[in-house]
Design a protein around this motif. Structure first.
Motif, PDB file in Angstrom:
ATOM      1  N   PHE A 182      37.849-157.149 -65.268  1.00 56.46           N
ATOM      2  CA  PHE A 182      38.124-157.384 -63.845  1.00 56.46           C
ATOM      3  C   PHE A 182      36.859-157.233 -63.003  1.00 56.46           C
ATOM      4  CE2 PHE A 182      41.967-156.101 -65.968  1.00 56.46           C
ATOM      5  CZ  PHE A 182      42.903-157.004 -65.505  1.00 56.46           C
ATOM      6  N   GLY A 183      35.704-157.273 -63.667  1.00 53.79           N
ATOM      7  CA  GLY A 183      34.435-157.295 -62.947  1.00 53.79           C
ATOM      8  C   GLY A 183      33.775-155.955 -62.713  1.00 53.79           C
ATOM      9  N   LEU A 184      34.357-154.864 -63.239  1.00 53.00           N
ATOM     10  CA  LEU A 184      33.773-153.551 -63.037  1.00 53.00           C
ATOM     11  C   LEU A 184      32.826-153.190 -64.184  1.00 53.00           C
ATOM     12  CD1 LEU A 184      36.095-153.536 -60.975  1.00 53.00           C
ATOM     13  CD2 LEU A 184      36.458-151.124 -61.518  1.00 53.00           C
ATOM     14  N   ARG A 185      31.900-152.283 -63.908  1.00 52.43           N
ATOM     15  CA  ARG A 185      30.982-151.778 -64.923  1.00 52.43           C
ATOM     16  C   ARG A 185      31.479-150.433 -65.435  1.00 52.43           C
ATOM     17  NH1 ARG A 185      26.638-153.302 -61.040  1.00 52.43           N
ATOM     18  NH2 ARG A 185      26.860-151.177 -60.242  1.00 52.43           N
ATOM     19  N   LYS A 186      31.466-150.251 -66.729  1.00 60.96           N
ATOM     20  CA  LYS A 186      31.791-148.933 -67.284  1.00 60.96           C
ATOM     21  C   LYS A 186      30.547-148.066 -67.205  1.00 60.96           C
ATOM     22  CE  LYS A 186      33.771-146.544 -71.241  1.00 60.96           C
ATOM     23  NZ  LYS A 186      34.403-146.663 -72.579  1.00 60.96           N
ATOM     24  N   ILE A 187      30.668-146.910 -66.543  1.00 62.31           N
ATOM     25  CA  ILE A 187      29.492-146.056 -66.383  1.00 62.31           C
ATOM     26  C   ILE A 187      29.673-144.695 -67.049  1.00 62.31           C
ATOM     27  CG2 ILE A 187      28.808-147.192 -64.233  1.00 62.31           C
ATOM     28  CD1 ILE A 187      29.869-144.680 -62.787  1.00 62.31           C
ATOM     29  N   GLY A 188      30.825-144.480 -67.667  1.00 65.03           N
ATOM     30  CA  GLY A 188      31.075-143.219 -68.347  1.00 65.03           C
ATOM     31  C   GLY A 188      32.459-143.245 -68.945  1.00 65.03           C
ATOM     32  N   ASN A 189      32.828-142.196 -69.650  1.00 64.97           N
ATOM     33  CA  ASN A 189      34.128-142.141 -70.302  1.00 64.97           C
ATOM     34  C   ASN A 189      35.234-142.100 -69.252  1.00 64.97           C
ATOM     35  OD1 ASN A 189      35.914-142.026 -72.441  1.00 64.97           O
ATOM     36  ND2 ASN A 189      35.895-139.808 -72.553  1.00 64.97           N
ATOM     37  N   GLY A 190      35.974-143.216 -69.147  1.00 61.79           N
ATOM     38  CA  GLY A 190      37.043-143.282 -68.161  1.00 61.79           C
ATOM     39  C   GLY A 190      36.578-143.502 -66.734  1.00 61.79           C
ATOM     40  N   ILE A 191      35.332-143.975 -66.544  1.00 61.13           N
ATOM     41  CA  ILE A 191      34.765-144.154 -65.202  1.00 61.13           C
ATOM     42  C   ILE A 191      34.192-145.565 -65.081  1.00 61.13           C
ATOM     43  CG2 ILE A 191      33.200-143.248 -63.435  1.00 61.13           C
ATOM     44  CD1 ILE A 191      33.057-140.668 -65.142  1.00 61.13           C
ATOM     45  N   PHE A 192      34.634-146.281 -64.046  1.00 61.63           N
ATOM     46  CA  PHE A 192      34.167-147.655 -63.816  1.00 61.63           C
ATOM     47  C   PHE A 192      33.720-147.790 -62.366  1.00 61.63           C
ATOM     48  CE2 PHE A 192      37.144-147.716 -67.266  1.00 61.63           C
ATOM     49  CZ  PHE A 192      36.635-148.633 -68.176  1.00 61.63           C
ATOM     50  N   GLN A 193      32.728-148.671 -62.168  1.00 63.64           N
ATOM     51  CA  GLN A 193      32.218-148.909 -60.814  1.00 63.64           C
ATOM     52  C   GLN A 193      32.288-150.379 -60.470  1.00 63.64           C
ATOM     53  OE1 GLN A 193      28.033-148.100 -60.083  1.00 63.64           O
ATOM     54  NE2 GLN A 193      28.407-147.775 -57.902  1.00 63.64           N
ATOM     55  N   LYS A 194      32.678-150.653 -59.253  1.00 66.66           N
ATOM     56  CA  LYS A 194      32.703-152.024 -58.746  1.00 66.66           C
ATOM     57  C   LYS A 194      31.302-152.350 -58.223  1.00 66.66           C
ATOM     58  CE  LYS A 194      35.604-154.930 -55.739  1.00 66.66           C
ATOM     59  NZ  LYS A 194      36.772-154.896 -54.826  1.00 66.66           N
ATOM     60  N   PRO A 195      30.688-153.435 -58.660  1.00 65.91           N
ATOM     61  CA  PRO A 195      29.321-153.756 -58.212  1.00 65.91           C
ATOM     62  C   PRO A 195      29.228-153.903 -56.695  1.00 65.91           C
ATOM     63  CG  PRO A 195      29.972-155.127 -60.079  1.00 65.91           C
ATOM     64  CD  PRO A 195      31.200-154.412 -59.621  1.00 65.91           C
ATOM     65  N   ASP A 196      28.071-153.564 -56.165  1.00 62.46           N
ATOM     66  CA  ASP A 196      27.847-153.680 -54.718  1.00 62.46           C
ATOM     67  C   ASP A 196      27.975-155.118 -54.258  1.00 62.46           C
ATOM     68  OD1 ASP A 196      27.337-151.000 -53.876  1.00 62.46           O
ATOM     69  OD2 ASP A 196      25.409-151.094 -54.901  1.00 62.46           O
ATOM     70  N   ASN A 197      27.641-156.043 -55.133  1.00 63.40           N
ATOM     71  CA  ASN A 197      27.656-157.461 -54.744  1.00 63.40           C
ATOM     72  C   ASN A 197      28.890-158.181 -55.267  1.00 63.40           C
ATOM     73  OD1 ASN A 197      27.025-157.325 -57.427  1.00 63.40           O
ATOM     74  ND2 ASN A 197      25.329-158.786 -57.344  1.00 63.40           N
ATOM     75  N   PHE A 198      29.977-157.448 -55.485  1.00 63.75           N
ATOM     76  CA  PHE A 198      31.194-158.021 -56.053  1.00 63.75           C
ATOM     77  C   PHE A 198      31.762-159.081 -55.119  1.00 63.75           C
ATOM     78  CE2 PHE A 198      35.689-158.154 -57.174  1.00 63.75           C
ATOM     79  CZ  PHE A 198      35.642-158.130 -58.556  1.00 63.75           C
TER      80      PHE A 198
END
Length: 198
Positions: A182-198
């Motif tokens: 869905f366009g998010l980055r995985k940054i850790g176990n169970g943690i995702f970030q939506k890109p700033d330029n989404f």
């Protein structure tokens, strides 16, 4: 009242979000505990925020939106009473500035913490997510694993849609949900970030 995700919130996520807001006097953090159950997660989030901001917490716009499909779970969340036997000793000592002992092995979070909660009945399967502003942080841990595949994917898409650019979603450590689809980055176990330029 486990610690890992909440330490990440305090040590990494909040500083990052504040850096995006240029540390202005108008600090505004919108945090949603989706499927909050009986509230342990909500209070863990708030403790992390109080530990980070200290006395400056009163100067920011924050708090936590706690939603669940169960009215009885939300009642428990608003009351904020828990059994000391279910909390690890090291964690209980961390909470001591924020709780009052009620006797019979029960403690209650203080009013200054409880008033930072906005609780609402909400079904994550709802067709419309009626939020006026997007969230900087969404906790939705150990909830979607109970959904069938179609409902889970539909809900993931809606969660991403109400997450602010640069914002974070936390899911359960054991959940195998692919938010990267869905366009998010995985940054850790169970943690995702939506890109700033989404």
């Amino acid at each position: 009242f486990s610690q890992f995700h909440f330490d990440i919130l305090k040590d990494n996520v909040v500083p990052y979000l504040l850096s995006k807001q240029n540390l202005s006097d108008e600090t505004d953090l919108r945090i949603w505990s989706a499927g909050c159950s009986t509230g342990e997660e909500v209070f863990s989030i708030l403790i992390a925020l109080f530990e980070y901001f200290g006395d400056k917490y009163k100067d920011i716009t924050c708090g936590v939106l706690a939603t669940d499909i169960s009215s009885s779970a939300l009642t428990k969340t608003r009351l904020g009473e828990y059994d000391t036997s279910k909390v690890a000793k090291g964690v209980l000592s961390r909470l001591e500035n924020y709780i009052e002992l009620k006797g019979n092995g029960i403690f209650q979070f203080s009013e200054k913490i409880r008033r930072e909660i906005t609780s609402r009945n909400f079904n994550l399967n709802s067709r419309i997510y009626p939020f006026k502003q997007k969230f900087h942080v969404i906790f939705c841990r150990n909830v979607l694993l109970y959904f069938n595949r179609e409902s889970r994917e539909r809900t993931q898409k809606k969660l991403v849609s109400v997450l602010d650019c640069g914002g974070f979603i936390f899911i359960g450590d054991a959940e195998k949900l692919d938010f990267e689809n869905f366009g998010l980055r995985k940054i850790g176990n169970g943690i995702f970030q939506k890109p700033d330029n989404f």
